[in-house]
Design a protein around this motif. Structure first.
Motif, PDB file in Angstrom:
ATOM      1  N   GLY A 106       0.783  -1.233   0.000  1.00 45.25           N
ATOM      2  CA  GLY A 106       0.000   0.000   0.000  1.00 45.25           C
ATOM      3  C   GLY A 106       0.807   1.272   0.000  1.00 45.25           C
ATOM      4  O   GLY A 106       0.249   2.366  -0.173  1.00 45.25           O
ATOM      5  N   GLY A 107       2.120   1.177   0.215  1.00 45.81           N
ATOM      6  CA  GLY A 107       2.951   2.372   0.206  1.00 45.81           C
ATOM      7  C   GLY A 107       2.617   3.353   1.320  1.00 45.81           C
ATOM      8  O   GLY A 107       2.605   4.572   1.095  1.00 45.81           O
ATOM      9  N   PHE A 108       2.390   2.850   2.521  1.00 46.15           N
ATOM     10  CA  PHE A 108       2.007   3.713   3.639  1.00 46.15           C
ATOM     11  C   PHE A 108       3.221   4.431   4.228  1.00 46.15           C
ATOM     12  O   PHE A 108       4.306   3.863   4.326  1.00 46.15           O
ATOM     13  CB  PHE A 108       1.298   2.896   4.713  1.00 46.15           C
ATOM     14  N   ASP A 109       3.008   5.697   4.622  1.00 40.08           N
ATOM     15  CA  ASP A 109       4.069   6.513   5.225  1.00 40.08           C
ATOM     16  C   ASP A 109       4.178   6.312   6.721  1.00 40.08           C
ATOM     17  O   ASP A 109       5.264   6.369   7.300  1.00 40.08           O
ATOM     18  CB  ASP A 109       3.808   8.005   4.971  1.00 40.08           C
ATOM     19  N   LEU A 110       3.016   6.120   7.359  1.00 36.92           N
ATOM     20  CA  LEU A 110       2.954   6.074   8.815  1.00 36.92           C
ATOM     21  C   LEU A 110       2.069   4.910   9.232  1.00 36.92           C
ATOM     22  O   LEU A 110       0.933   4.778   8.761  1.00 36.92           O
ATOM     23  CB  LEU A 110       2.382   7.387   9.362  1.00 36.92           C
ATOM     24  N   VAL A 111       2.598   4.066  10.093  1.00 37.77           N
ATOM     25  CA  VAL A 111       1.832   2.942  10.632  1.00 37.77           C
ATOM     26  C   VAL A 111       1.627   3.187  12.122  1.00 37.77           C
ATOM     27  O   VAL A 111       2.589   3.369  12.873  1.00 37.77           O
ATOM     28  CB  VAL A 111       2.566   1.601  10.423  1.00 37.77           C
ATOM     29  N   LEU A 112       0.368   3.218  12.538  1.00 41.60           N
ATOM     30  CA  LEU A 112       0.012   3.426  13.939  1.00 41.60           C
ATOM     31  C   LEU A 112      -0.580   2.142  14.503  1.00 41.60           C
ATOM     32  O   LEU A 112      -1.387   1.485  13.854  1.00 41.60           O
ATOM     33  CB  LEU A 112      -0.993   4.564  14.084  1.00 41.60           C
ATOM     34  N   ALA A 113      -0.181   1.814  15.718  1.00 38.34           N
ATOM     35  CA  ALA A 113      -0.716   0.631  16.399  1.00 38.34           C
ATOM     36  C   ALA A 113      -0.735   0.907  17.890  1.00 38.34           C
ATOM     37  O   ALA A 113       0.045   1.718  18.393  1.00 38.34           O
ATOM     38  CB  ALA A 113       0.143  -0.604  16.106  1.00 38.34           C
ATOM     39  N   GLY A 114      -1.618   0.230  18.599  1.00 35.64           N
ATOM     40  CA  GLY A 114      -1.547   0.270  20.051  1.00 35.64           C
ATOM     41  C   GLY A 114      -0.284  -0.425  20.513  1.00 35.64           C
ATOM     42  O   GLY A 114       0.244  -1.311  19.837  1.00 35.64           O
ATOM     43  N   LYS A 115       0.230  -0.038  21.670  1.00 31.32           N
ATOM     44  CA  LYS A 115       1.496  -0.623  22.141  1.00 31.32           C
ATOM     45  C   LYS A 115       1.366  -2.119  22.397  1.00 31.32           C
ATOM     46  O   LYS A 115       2.364  -2.843  22.377  1.00 31.32           O
ATOM     47  CB  LYS A 115       1.986   0.089  23.391  1.00 31.32           C
ATOM     48  N   GLU A 116       0.141  -2.596  22.643  1.00 29.57           N
ATOM     49  CA  GLU A 116      -0.099  -4.016  22.866  1.00 29.57           C
ATOM     50  C   GLU A 116      -1.591  -4.279  22.707  1.00 29.57           C
ATOM     51  O   GLU A 116      -2.397  -3.358  22.682  1.00 29.57           O
ATOM     52  CB  GLU A 116       0.353  -4.444  24.266  1.00 29.57           C
ATOM     53  N   SER A 117      -1.944  -5.549  22.578  1.00 27.68           N
ATOM     54  CA  SER A 117      -3.358  -5.914  22.553  1.00 27.68           C
ATOM     55  C   SER A 117      -3.804  -6.254  23.969  1.00 27.68           C
ATOM     56  O   SER A 117      -3.010  -6.726  24.786  1.00 27.68           O
ATOM     57  CB  SER A 117      -3.594  -7.116  21.620  1.00 27.68           C
ATOM     58  N   ALA A 118      -5.069  -6.022  24.241  1.00 25.82           N
ATOM     59  CA  ALA A 118      -5.576  -6.193  25.602  1.00 25.82           C
ATOM     60  C   ALA A 118      -5.834  -7.649  25.954  1.00 25.82           C
ATOM     61  O   ALA A 118      -6.153  -7.948  27.110  1.00 25.82           O
ATOM     62  CB  ALA A 118      -6.867  -5.398  25.770  1.00 25.82           C
ATOM     63  N   ASP A 119      -5.689  -8.566  24.977  1.00 24.36           N
ATOM     64  CA  ASP A 119      -5.902  -9.979  25.294  1.00 24.36           C
ATOM     65  C   ASP A 119      -4.587 -10.687  25.624  1.00 24.36           C
ATOM     66  O   ASP A 119      -4.434 -11.297  26.668  1.00 24.36           O
ATOM     67  CB  ASP A 119      -6.651 -10.695  24.173  1.00 24.36           C
ATOM     68  N   TYR A 120      -3.570 -10.569  24.752  1.00 16.27           N
ATOM     69  CA  TYR A 120      -2.304 -11.265  24.996  1.00 16.27           C
ATOM     70  C   TYR A 120      -1.239 -10.386  25.654  1.00 16.27           C
ATOM     71  O   TYR A 120      -0.301 -10.896  26.260  1.00 16.27           O
ATOM     72  CB  TYR A 120      -1.755 -11.830  23.685  1.00 16.27           C
ATOM     73  N   ASN A 121      -1.355  -9.049  25.522  1.00 16.44           N
ATOM     74  CA  ASN A 121      -0.417  -8.118  26.173  1.00 16.44           C
ATOM     75  C   ASN A 121       1.039  -8.427  25.842  1.00 16.44           C
ATOM     76  O   ASN A 121       1.921  -8.328  26.689  1.00 16.44           O
ATOM     77  CB  ASN A 121      -0.613  -8.138  27.700  1.00 16.44           C
ATOM     78  N   GLY A 122       1.309  -8.776  24.583  1.00 19.68           N
ATOM     79  CA  GLY A 122       2.651  -9.186  24.219  1.00 19.68           C
ATOM     80  C   GLY A 122       3.621  -8.052  23.948  1.00 19.68           C
ATOM     81  O   GLY A 122       4.828  -8.210  24.095  1.00 19.68           O
ATOM     82  N   GLN A 123       3.116  -6.898  23.517  1.00 19.34           N
ATOM     83  CA  GLN A 123       3.954  -5.741  23.177  1.00 19.34           C
ATOM     84  C   GLN A 123       5.053  -6.121  22.176  1.00 19.34           C
ATOM     85  O   GLN A 123       6.194  -5.677  22.299  1.00 19.34           O
ATOM     86  CB  GLN A 123       4.585  -5.125  24.426  1.00 19.34           C
TER      87      GLN A 123
END
Length: 246
Positions: A106-123
């Protein structure tokens, strides 16, 4: 600016968790699923970039058809389009590899994500994704501004915050603070109706292999009985002689 927001489909924290097949599978019966709370913070920040700077916002999830209502909610909040990678997210490395394929395509410039998921909390996924893409990476982000290709960020560290500068392309793992909880957006009726017409593209997985497998799940042990004491001397005696804590 093309922004990709990674969305995890997680159980609501009020859901009662159970397992089936000798504790090898998560029982989804009666469980309400929602957008991962950390992802909701970064999605709201992406909406700010869309409204103030004209950025385009795509949301993506690695998962089965059951995750599409969560993606539709993200579209109702304001994302322009959605992508679902059609595979079972068995571990963090598989998810990171599939997301990397989406970013490259997709040629994305910026990828945003939460620091971890609330189920596995793996970060683990945001950092692995940045490594696979060879993008700049900041974790635990609580503030962010973009001017052209220049990015200024605030990152939470022990005892305070760290101010950083970087440049696009990059991956940012955010948390509460990148926007405040009061600024989170609730889809209105117009947004829900518009979301039905926005594209939700299902793409087949790139074929990334899992790096691990789940053997079984186990609930936390039940809390023990509480012993109440009336005075400090009894407390000290119990901590010293029974708990062996002092």
């Amino acid at each position: 600016m093309k922004i990709l927001v990674c969305i995890s489909h997680v159980p609501d924290t009020t859901s009662k968790i159970n397992f089936t097949d000798n504790d090898t599978k998560f029982d989804t019966n009666g469980v309400q699923f929602v957008i991962n709370p950390y992802d909701e913070f970064v999605l709201t920040r992406a909406m700010w970039f869309k409204e103030k700077q004209g950025a385009s916002v795509t949301v993506v999830n690695v998962g089965g058809a059951e995750t599409e209502p969560t993606l539709r909610k993200a579209l109702a909040i304001g994302a322009d389009n959605a992508i679902r990678v059609n595979t079972n997210p068995t571990d963090g490395m598989l998810v990171a590899k599939e997301l990397a394929a989406v970013v490259k395509d997709g040629g994305f410039d910026l990828v945003l994500a939460g620091k971890e998921s609330a189920d596995y909390n793996g970060q683990m996924v945001p950092g692995m994704l940045a490594s696979l893409l060879d993008f700049n990476f900041v974790n635990a982000c609580v503030g962010m501004e973009v001017e052209g290709t220049n990015v200024t960020l605030d990152r939470e560290i022990d005892g305070g915050e760290e101010k950083l500068s970087s440049s696009l392309p990059m991956v940012v793992a955010g948390q509460k603070g990148i926007v405040e909880e009061k600024d989170l957006r609730i889809p209105n009726m117009r947004g829900i109706m518009m979301a039905r017409k926005k594209p939700l593209n299902v793409v087949e997985a790139s074929g990334a292999a899992s790096a691990s497998s789940t053997q079984n799940f186990e609930k936390p042990a039940a809390k023990g009985a509480v012993k109440l004491v009336d005075n400090v001397d009894d407390l000290i005696n119990l901590l010293h002689n029974e708990a062996k804590a002092i």
